[in-house]
Write an enzyme that holds these catalytic residues in place. Sequence first.
Site, short mmCIF file in Angstrom:
data_model
loop_
_atom_site.label_atom_id
_atom_site.label_comp_id
_atom_site.label_asym_id
_atom_site.label_seq_id
_atom_site.Cartn_x
_atom_site.Cartn_y
_atom_site.Cartn_z
N GLY A 62 0.84 -1.20 0.00
CA GLY A 62 0.00 0.00 0.00
C GLY A 62 0.87 1.24 0.00
N ALA A 119 13.38 -26.43 17.62
CA ALA A 119 12.86 -27.80 17.44
C ALA A 119 13.44 -28.70 18.51
CB ALA A 119 13.22 -28.33 16.06
N SER A 162 17.20 -24.72 28.45
CA SER A 162 16.16 -24.87 29.48
C SER A 162 16.73 -24.82 30.89
CB SER A 162 15.48 -26.23 29.25
OG SER A 162 14.72 -26.59 30.36
N TYR A 186 15.68 -35.32 29.32
CA TYR A 186 15.48 -34.06 28.60
C TYR A 186 16.53 -33.02 29.02
CZ TYR A 186 13.36 -29.48 27.60
OH TYR A 186 13.13 -28.18 27.19
N ARG A 250 8.22 -22.24 40.44
CA ARG A 250 8.61 -22.01 39.05
C ARG A 250 8.67 -20.51 38.77
NH1 ARG A 250 9.57 -26.52 39.49
NH2 ARG A 250 8.83 -28.36 38.39
P1 NAD Z 1 6.85 -27.25 21.27
O1 NAD Z 1 6.80 -28.72 21.43
O2 NAD Z 1 5.57 -26.51 21.16
O3 NAD Z 1 7.75 -26.86 20.03
C1 NAD Z 1 8.76 -27.70 19.52
C2 NAD Z 1 8.47 -27.92 18.06
O4 NAD Z 1 9.52 -28.72 17.54
C3 NAD Z 1 7.16 -28.69 17.81
O5 NAD Z 1 6.33 -27.98 16.92
C4 NAD Z 1 7.62 -30.01 17.19
O6 NAD Z 1 6.72 -30.49 16.20
C5 NAD Z 1 8.96 -29.61 16.61
N1 NAD Z 1 9.83 -30.77 16.48
C6 NAD Z 1 10.01 -31.80 17.36
N2 NAD Z 1 10.87 -32.68 16.85
C7 NAD Z 1 11.25 -32.21 15.64
C8 NAD Z 1 12.12 -32.70 14.64
N3 NAD Z 1 12.75 -33.87 14.80
N4 NAD Z 1 12.28 -31.98 13.51
C9 NAD Z 1 11.62 -30.80 13.34
N5 NAD Z 1 10.77 -30.30 14.26
C10 NAD Z 1 10.60 -30.99 15.40
O7 NAD Z 1 7.67 -26.71 22.51
P2 NAD Z 1 7.96 -25.21 22.97
O8 NAD Z 1 7.39 -25.07 24.32
O9 NAD Z 1 7.59 -24.26 21.91
O10 NAD Z 1 9.54 -25.26 23.11
C11 NAD Z 1 10.41 -24.67 22.14
C12 NAD Z 1 11.84 -24.84 22.60
O11 NAD Z 1 12.03 -24.21 23.86
C13 NAD Z 1 12.24 -26.30 22.80
O12 NAD Z 1 13.57 -26.44 22.38
C14 NAD Z 1 12.13 -26.50 24.29
O13 NAD Z 1 12.98 -27.53 24.73
C15 NAD Z 1 12.55 -25.13 24.80
N6 NAD Z 1 12.00 -24.81 26.11
C16 NAD Z 1 10.66 -24.59 26.28
C17 NAD Z 1 10.17 -24.27 27.53
C18 NAD Z 1 8.70 -24.01 27.78
O14 NAD Z 1 8.33 -23.79 28.92
N7 NAD Z 1 7.84 -23.97 26.77
C19 NAD Z 1 11.05 -24.18 28.64
C20 NAD Z 1 12.39 -24.44 28.42
C21 NAD Z 1 12.87 -24.72 27.16
#
Ligand code: NAD
Length: 360
Positions: A62, A119, A162, A186, A250
Amino acid sequence: MDILVTGGAGFIGGHLAESFAREGHDVTALDNLDPYYDIGIKKQNIDLGRLAAQEQRESATGLSETNSAGKADSETFEYDETEHPEPDVGSYEFVEGDVRNAELVTELVTNADVVYHQAAQAGVRTSVNQPRKPNDINVDGTLNVLDAARESDTERVVLASSSSVYGKPEYLPYDEDHPTTPVSPYGVSKLAAEQYARVYNEVYGLPTVSLRYFTVYGPRMRPNMAISNFVSRCLDGKPPVIYGDGKQTRDFTYIDDIVGVNQQLLRDDAADGEVMNVGSTDNIDIRTLAEVIRDELAPSLEIEYTDAREGEAAHTHANIEKANSLLGYEPSTDIRDGVSKFIDWYQQNREWYEPLVLQS
Ligand code: NAD
């Protein structure tokens, strides 16, 4: 910029991809749509990423039409590109694929300026039941990303780590020098991934930043988490059920604060090579969290308790001084505001989200 978000259909990755698309970046979201929780949420995330890019394109186009109309209408008009730069027109592309596929990861990383590696097999409980899975995805997947990035001109790899890397607290709040003795597969996988990131930074000069997240929550959060569960039960007139005595604490961190710090890392190199806590400042025990939600939604309900679960840390609490001094990070949403925003969102999205919470 060209931005790759792995896990881009997940909770945090979805918010990141959407926010970058909204700012006019070229975003690629890679995700294998792992069905460990219902993929309805992931499809929503992909749709919202596409929508953000489309809306950004429409508003940028736009503006550009106004500029060129001005140019055409006036014979004497001289177009000055420094005064009227081309608008940033971003894009969003979803790629269904696996971070364990080194060839695919190499292709996508090579095309990206900055990589946000989200991921993972997220969550402690699944890892206790399937201990090899987090190693396969979280460690090997991370190595694929880092290895591809060291071979290309990647400006930065930002890793989602994490608070689970700490394990049993020797003191609280955890600072980044606190011993790391994870109590779940994990946690071990996340620690290994961030150690690889550190080594790739030190040995190959690849700019990497590992962010230790502390229990992130907000709209479209994983449906198997305490907050979504408590809200769902209270709205349904059922008491919230706490695993253990509810004294576990937490640092619940609102998703907007996580998005903010990641956005800053797009251009800010102050944290390269570092690992840092990204938490909130108001630590809260699970019982109080349940009470906050119960009091807002169904004050007459009595909270119930059941057996504690394996692998979950009793307490997590972040010292965020490092992120504050390097990046000026300051969480802006406290738990009461965040829970209230989440409840509003939940009620607006109850029809499709609640069944996912109930089945998780
Ligand atoms: P989530 O599970 O919603 O997101 C992770 C995504 O990764 C998912 O959509 C899943 O389909 C994808 N995934 C899994 N295996 C895969 C693969 N082999 N190839 C491609 N994609 C793959 O989790 P989230 O809460 O959004 O977490 C995101 C990141 O943050 C992760 O690394 C998680 O360990 C980290 N984390 C999250 C939290 C939390 O409280 N949500 C806390 C600490 C760390």
